[in-house]
Design a protein around this motif. Structure first.
Motif, PDB file in Angstrom:
ATOM      1  N   ILE A   3       1.544  -3.473   1.637  1.00 57.20           N
ATOM      2  CA  ILE A   3       1.947  -2.339   0.055  1.00 57.20           C
ATOM      3  C   ILE A   3       3.134  -1.533   0.572  1.00 57.20           C
ATOM      4  O   ILE A   3       4.022  -1.160   1.147  1.00 57.20           O
ATOM      5  CB  ILE A   3       1.222  -2.551  -0.571  1.00 57.20           C
ATOM      6  CG1 ILE A   3       0.686  -3.047  -1.412  1.00 57.20           C
ATOM      7  CG2 ILE A   3       1.963  -1.159  -1.439  1.00 57.20           C
ATOM      8  CD1 ILE A   3       1.820  -4.344  -1.825  1.00 57.20           C
ATOM      9  N   ARG A   6       5.919  -2.795   2.861  1.00 60.39           N
ATOM     10  CA  ARG A   6       6.859  -3.383   2.120  1.00 60.39           C
ATOM     11  C   ARG A   6       7.900  -1.602   0.925  1.00 60.39           C
ATOM     12  O   ARG A   6       8.884  -1.521   0.277  1.00 60.39           O
ATOM     13  CB  ARG A   6       7.079  -3.950   0.726  1.00 60.39           C
ATOM     14  CG  ARG A   6       6.543  -5.086   1.555  1.00 60.39           C
ATOM     15  CD  ARG A   6       4.883  -6.495   0.822  1.00 60.39           C
ATOM     16  NE  ARG A   6       6.333  -6.614  -0.517  1.00 60.39           N
ATOM     17  CZ  ARG A   6       5.495  -6.949  -1.114  1.00 60.39           C
ATOM     18  NH1 ARG A   6       3.972  -7.413  -1.459  1.00 60.39           N
ATOM     19  NH2 ARG A   6       6.549  -7.267  -2.548  1.00 60.39           N
ATOM     20  N   MET A   7       6.817  -0.868   0.771  1.00 58.66           N
ATOM     21  CA  MET A   7       7.382   0.736  -0.096  1.00 58.66           C
ATOM     22  C   MET A   7       8.464   1.464   1.261  1.00 58.66           C
ATOM     23  O   MET A   7       9.471   2.137   1.328  1.00 58.66           O
ATOM     24  CB  MET A   7       6.310   1.692  -0.124  1.00 58.66           C
ATOM     25  CG  MET A   7       5.545   0.803  -1.246  1.00 58.66           C
ATOM     26  SD  MET A   7       6.534   0.973  -3.575  1.00 58.66           S
ATOM     27  CE  MET A   7       6.529   2.182  -3.189  1.00 58.66           C
ATOM     28  N   PRO A 201       2.013   2.212  -5.678  1.00 58.07           N
ATOM     29  CA  PRO A 201       1.631   0.791  -5.323  1.00 58.07           C
ATOM     30  C   PRO A 201       0.642   1.852  -4.079  1.00 58.07           C
ATOM     31  O   PRO A 201      -0.743   0.869  -3.933  1.00 58.07           O
ATOM     32  CB  PRO A 201       2.371   0.061  -4.523  1.00 58.07           C
ATOM     33  CG  PRO A 201       3.775   0.791  -5.750  1.00 58.07           C
ATOM     34  CD  PRO A 201       2.720   2.353  -6.139  1.00 58.07           C
ATOM     35  N   VAL A 217       5.254  -2.737  -6.478  1.00 55.65           N
ATOM     36  CA  VAL A 217       6.319  -3.215  -5.583  1.00 55.65           C
ATOM     37  C   VAL A 217       6.974  -3.897  -5.550  1.00 55.65           C
ATOM     38  O   VAL A 217       7.964  -4.097  -5.120  1.00 55.65           O
ATOM     39  CB  VAL A 217       5.164  -3.472  -4.107  1.00 55.65           C
ATOM     40  CG1 VAL A 217       6.410  -3.528  -3.274  1.00 55.65           C
ATOM     41  CG2 VAL A 217       4.405  -2.039  -4.305  1.00 55.65           C
TER      42      VAL A 217
END
Length: 452
Positions: A3, A6-7, A201, A217
Motif C-alpha cells: 500500500i 502504491r501511495m 491507507p 488506494v
C-alpha cells in the motif's frame, strides 16, 4: 506491491488537494483560537478585573487543555484512525469555544478555554500525521506547507477582528464574545467538510485492514490515470504500535530530540504570539493601538508560510528549521528593544515571518521521522510538551516582563531558540524527498547518523 509503495508513486490528485484544503481550513480555526487569548488578553484583563496571576491562568488554561488533548487524541489517531481523531478534536473545540462566548465570569471562561484546548491541542499533530501518510514524498512538504499557509490566515484574522470587534457590541453582545462565536461556527462548517475525507491507507494497512486500504488506494489510482511502476520501499521491521518502541533505537534518539525541541521552541513561537499585545501595552501603547500593531505583525504568519512553499522541497527541512530559528532569535531581541512604533511593527513582522518558515518546516519534519503505527502517538506526544510548556510560560514570562522589561524577556526567548538549533543540528535526521519507510528503516537511521 505494498500500500505504501502504491501511495508513494501517485502524482498529486484532486483527492490530495481536497484533503489539503480541508486540513488547512481546520487548522485555520485552530490557530485563530490559539492566538485569540493573546489578542484578547488585555481586553479580558480589564473586563473581568483580572490580577496578574489570574491573567496568567487565563492565558495558560487553553494550553494546558491542549497538552492533555494532544496526548489523548494522538493515541486515538494510532488506535482508532487519523480521520476519527481529527473529527473528534474539531468537534470538541467547536462546542466549548461556543460555550466560552457565554462565560459569566473568569472561572467559567478558564474552564471553557481548557476544555476547548482538548480539541485544539490535537489538531496540528493529527493533521500533520494525516498529511504525512497521504501525500507522495516529492510533494509532501509543499502541500503540507500549503495547508499551513491557508491555516495561518487565521492569525491576522484574529488580530484584525479583535481590532474591529473589541470596541463594539453588535446586537448588544460584547465584541470579544463574538470572536469566540465566529471561531466555533466556522469550525463546525469545516467538520462537515472533513466527514468526506478518506481514512489514511497507510494506517489501515498498518492495523491489518488491508481491504479498506486497497479500496481507498484504488480510488486515488483511478483519479491519477496512468501510473509509473512503483519502487518498493525498504522493509521496515513489523510495528506492534506499543509505546516502548519509541524508546529503543533508532527512535529513542528522535523521541528525545523532539521532546527537547518542543519544550524550547514554544518559548519562541507561542511566547511571542500570546505575549506581543501585552508587551506593547507594557511599552505604553493604548490597548486599541496595541491591537492594531499586533494585527500588522501577525500578517507575517501567512506571509512566512507562503515563503516556505518554494523552499520546503528544495532545502533540507532540518536546515530550514535551524536557519529560521536563528532569524527568530535575532528579530525577537530587536522587537524587545525597539521603542519607535514603526520599528516595533517591522521587527514583529519579520519575527512572525521567520517563525512561520520555522513552523512549516518542523510540522512537516515531525511527521516524517516516526513509523506509521506510532506516528500519531509520537508526533502528538512530543508536540504535547510544547502545549504544556505554553501553559507554564505565562507564569514565567509575564513576571519576567513586569520585572525586567521586554528586552530581557526576548533575550531569554532568543537563548531558547539557540538551544533548539543545537538540539536539531546534532540529533535530527534528514528527510526531504525521502519515502517515509526509508526514513524509518533501521538502515535509513544508520545512514542519517553517518551523514550527520
Amino acid at each position: 506491491m505494498t500500500i505504501a509503495a502504491r501511495m508513494d508513486r501517485l502524482p498529486v490528485t484532486r483527492r490530495h488537494r481536497v484533503a489539503t484544503v480541508a486540513i488547512g481550513l481546520g487548522l485555520f480555526f485552530d490557530l485563530y483560537e490559539i492566538f485569540l487569548a493573546g489578542v484578547l488578553g488585555s481586553v479580558l484583563e480589564k473586563h473581568f478585573h483580572l490580577g496578574k496571576s489570574e491573567l496568567a491562568l487565563l492565558l495558560a488554561s487553553a494550553f494546558l487543555g491542549m497538552f492533555v488533548g494532544a496526548v489523548a487524541f494522538g493515541r486515538i489517531a494510532d488506535r482508532l484512525g487519523r480521520r476519527r481523531a481529527f473529527l473528534l478534536s474539531l468537534g470538541t473545540y467547536s462546542l466549548f469555544s461556543l460555550l466560552a462566548a457565554f462565560s459569566t465570569g473568569p472561572v467559567m471562561l478558564v474552564v471553557m478555554r481548557f476544555l476547548a484546548g482538548l480539541g485544539i491541542g490535537a489538531e496540528p499533530p493529527v493533521s500533520d500525521t494525516y498529511l504525512g501518510d497521504l501525500l507522495p514524498p516529492k510533494h509532501r512538504g509543499r502541500y503540507t506547507a500549503w495547508a499551513y499557509t491557508l491555516a495561518f490566515l487565521g492569525v491576522p484574522a484574529a488580530g484584525f477582528l479583535g481590532r474591529w470587534l473589541v470596541p463594539e457590541a453588535p446586537l448588544g453582545f460584547d465584541g470579544w464574545r463574538w470572536m469566540f462565536v465566529l471561531g466555533a461556527l466556522g469550525s463546525l462548517i469545516v467538520f462537515a467538510l472533513r466527514t468526506r475525507l478518506p481514512e489514511s491507507p497507510r494506517w489501515l494497512a498498518a492495523v491489518g485492514r488491508e481491504r479498506e486500504a486497497e479500496e481507498i488506494v484504488a480510488r486515488f489510482e483511478r483519479d491519477a490515470g496512468e501510473l509509473p511502476e512503483p519502487v518498493e520501499n525498504p522493509v521496515v521491521p513489523a510495528e506492534s504500535g506499543r509505546l516502548r518502541e519509541l524508546f529503543v533505537p533508532p527512535y529513542r534518539r528522535r523521541t528525545a530530540m523532539m521532546a527537547v525541541f518542543h519544550v524550547l521552541q514554544t518559548m519562541g513561537y507561542y511566547g511571542f504570539g500570546t505575549l506581543a499585545p501585552i508587551v506593547l501595552v507594557a511599552k505604553g501603547f493604548p490597548v486599541v493601538q496595541s491591537l492594531l500593531f499586533t494585527a500588522l505583525t501577525y500578517l507575517g504568519y501567512p506571509i512566512g508560510s507562503a515563503v516556505s512553499l518554494p523552499l520546503v522541497e528544495r532545502v533540507e527541512r532540518k536546515f530550514l528549521v535551524l536557519g529560521s530559528a536563528v532569524l527568530m532569535a535575532v528579530f525577537g531581541i530587536a522587537f524587545g528593544l525597539a521603542s519607535a512604533s514603526w520599528l516595533i511593527v517591522a521587527c514583529g513582522f519579520l519575527y512572525t515571518t521567520a517563525s512561520n518558515l520555522f513552523s512549516n518546516a518542523f510540522h512537516i519534519y515531525q511527521a516524517e521521522i516516526f513509523p506509521t503505527a506510532l506516528r500519531g502517538t509520537a508526533t502528538s506526544g512530543t508536540y504535547a510538551l510544547s502545549r504544556l510548556a505554553s501553559g507554564v510560560l505565562p507564569f514565567v514570562l509575564l513576571p519576567l516582563l513586569n520585572s525586567a522589561g521586554a528586552g530581557v524577556l526576548f533575550t531569554v526567548v532568543a537563548a531558547a531558540m539557540v538551544l533548539v538549533v543545537v538540539d536539531v543540528g546534532l540529533f535530527g535526521p534528514r528527510t526531504t524527498g525521502r519515502v517515509l519507510e526509508a526514513v524509518n528503516s533501521r538502515v535509513g537511521a544508520t545512514t542519517d547518523q553517518e551523514a550527520r
